[in-house]
Scaffold this active site. Structure first.
Site, PDB file in Angstrom:
ATOM      1  CD  GLU A 174      -3.264  -2.429   7.239  1.00 45.70           C
ATOM      2  OE1 GLU A 174      -2.174  -2.677   6.715  1.00 45.70           O
ATOM      3  OE2 GLU A 174      -3.859  -1.353   7.074  1.00 45.70           O
ATOM      4  N   GLY A 223       5.149   1.241   4.617  1.00 47.82           N
ATOM      5  CA  GLY A 223       6.490   1.816   4.424  1.00 47.82           C
ATOM      6  C   GLY A 223       7.448   0.916   3.655  1.00 47.82           C
ATOM      7  CD  GLU A 266      -2.819   5.375   6.782  1.00 49.54           C
ATOM      8  OE1 GLU A 266      -2.814   5.437   5.531  1.00 49.54           O
ATOM      9  OE2 GLU A 266      -1.912   4.820   7.439  1.00 49.54           O
ATOM     10  CG  HIS A 270      -5.607   1.907   5.281  1.00 48.77           C
ATOM     11  ND1 HIS A 270      -5.178   2.826   6.204  1.00 48.77           N
ATOM     12  CD2 HIS A 270      -4.596   1.016   5.118  1.00 48.77           C
ATOM     13  CE1 HIS A 270      -3.950   2.499   6.585  1.00 48.77           C
ATOM     14  NE2 HIS A 270      -3.575   1.407   5.938  1.00 48.77           N
ATOM     15  CG  ASN A 317      -1.751   1.230   1.365  1.00 49.33           C
ATOM     16  OD1 ASN A 317      -1.803   2.051   0.443  1.00 49.33           O
ATOM     17  ND2 ASN A 317      -2.415   1.375   2.494  1.00 49.33           N
ATOM     18  CE  LYS A 335      -0.109   3.109   4.788  1.00 48.17           C
ATOM     19  NZ  LYS A 335      -0.031   3.181   6.240  1.00 48.17           N
ATOM     20  CB  SER A 346       5.499  -2.031  12.047  1.00 46.34           C
ATOM     21  OG  SER A 346       5.132  -0.677  12.305  1.00 46.34           O
ATOM     22  N   GLY A 397       2.795   2.121  10.795  1.00 42.89           N
ATOM     23  CA  GLY A 397       3.782   3.198  10.671  1.00 42.89           C
ATOM     24  C   GLY A 397       4.475   3.538  11.979  1.00 42.89           C
TER      25      GLY A 397
HETATM   26  P1  13P Z   1       3.252   0.258   7.656  1.00 41.77           P
HETATM   27  O1  13P Z   1       3.731  -1.035   7.014  1.00 41.77           O
HETATM   28  O2  13P Z   1       4.005   1.453   7.178  1.00 41.77           O
HETATM   29  O3  13P Z   1       3.158   0.129   9.132  1.00 41.77           O
HETATM   30  O4  13P Z   1       1.751   0.478   7.121  1.00 41.77           O
HETATM   31  C1  13P Z   1       0.854  -0.577   7.179  1.00 41.77           C
HETATM   32  C2  13P Z   1      -0.354  -0.183   6.411  1.00 41.77           C
HETATM   33  O5  13P Z   1      -1.080   0.701   6.819  1.00 41.77           O
HETATM   34  C3  13P Z   1      -0.624  -0.878   5.158  1.00 41.77           C
HETATM   35  O6  13P Z   1      -1.899  -0.601   4.693  1.00 41.77           O
END
Ligand code: 13P
Length: 251
Positions: free
Chosen positions: A168, A236, A98, A96, A9, A11, A214, A174
């Site tokens: 998640e 990330g 977010e 998601h 992802n 983002k 993560s 993150g």
């Molecule tokens: P990270 O791998 O950066 O923690 O993000 C996870 C995520 O939100 C994937 O959708």
């Protein structure tokens, strides 16, 4: 049997040119590999068409990160499920945390988005997960249960069979604070049990449940070795080809 999947992802990262470069790099590395999992990249909507052209679709599927909760019409700035489908994307990430947190997406909105995604032949990668306070209050099971029930339990078993779930925990996204393999296995098994109760053991056994938060090359193997963890949704570490491939190699 269910599919193992590593999905990236991206983002809101990378310009079109940078995104095509990353997709190209990934494509080149994966070309010489035999993969033990499906690979998907969730890219910004502006990039999908070019990324679809760049990658070998037999090895890398492309996902949108969202779609509208309306079919078409006067919804300025929105991108419909049929538009996503028309770019060549095969997947759409929905729900998601977010999107839930910053854009007010509710289980009710996500129910509609899921219906539209399925009606347009997209595979939803449907995200669920609790925030830190909920985990600290040991409420994670009830949180994910209501997220699934309210957004997905109206589906038929045949429809639900097309969904990929991504657990998640918001506190792990993150933050560098990954769920332990035991925490991941425990809640993934619980999620599968809810699916089994509603749609039957066969559908549950065939549902891919990804872990996100993560996930890195250094911890992916341990996470993915759990029986109910069928891959990862990677933020990330999906932004650099070597890291993402390191996670794919965990299978
Ligand atoms: P990270 O791998 O950066 O923690 O993000 C996870 C995520 O939100 C994937 O959708």
């Amino acid at each position: 049997m269910r599919q193992n999947i590593v999905a990236g992802n991206w983002k809101m990262n990378k310009t079109l040119q940078e995104g095509v470069e990353l997709a190209n790099e990934l494509n080149t590395i994966l070309a010489s590999k035999t993969l033990n999992c499906d690979v998907v990249i969730g890219v910004p909507a502006t990039h999908i068409t070019e990324v679809v052209k760049t990658v070998d679709g037999a090895k890398i599927g492309v996902a949108a990160q969202n779609c509208a909760d309306q079919v078409s019409g006067a919804y300025t700035g929105e991108i419909s499920a049929s538009m996503v489908k028309s770019t060549g994307a095969e997947y759409v990430i929905l729900g998601h945390s977010e999107r839930r947190e910053y854009y007010g997406e509710t289980n009710a909105t996500l129910k509609t988005k899921t219906d539209l995604a399925l009606a347009n032949g997209l595979t939803p990668i449907f995200c669920i997960g609790e925030v830190l306070e909920e985990r600290e209050a040991n409420k994670q099971n009830e949180v994910v249960k209501s997220q699934i029930e309210e957004a997905l339990f109206h589906l038929s078993a045949d429809e639900f069979a097309k969904i990929v779930l991504a657990y998640e925990p918001v506190w792990a996204i993150g933050t560098g604070k990954v769920a332990s393999p035991e925490q991941a296995q425990e809640i993934h098994a619980y999620i599968r049990s809810i699916v089994a109760d509603k749609f039957g053991a066969e559908v549950a056994d065939n549902t891919s449940i990804l872990y996100g938060g993560s996930c890195k090359p250094g911890n992916a193997k341990e996470l993915f070795s759990n029986p109910d963890v069928d891959g990862g949704l990677i933020g990330g570490a999906a932004l650099a080809a070597a890291d993402f491939v390191g996670i794919i190699d965990a299978f």
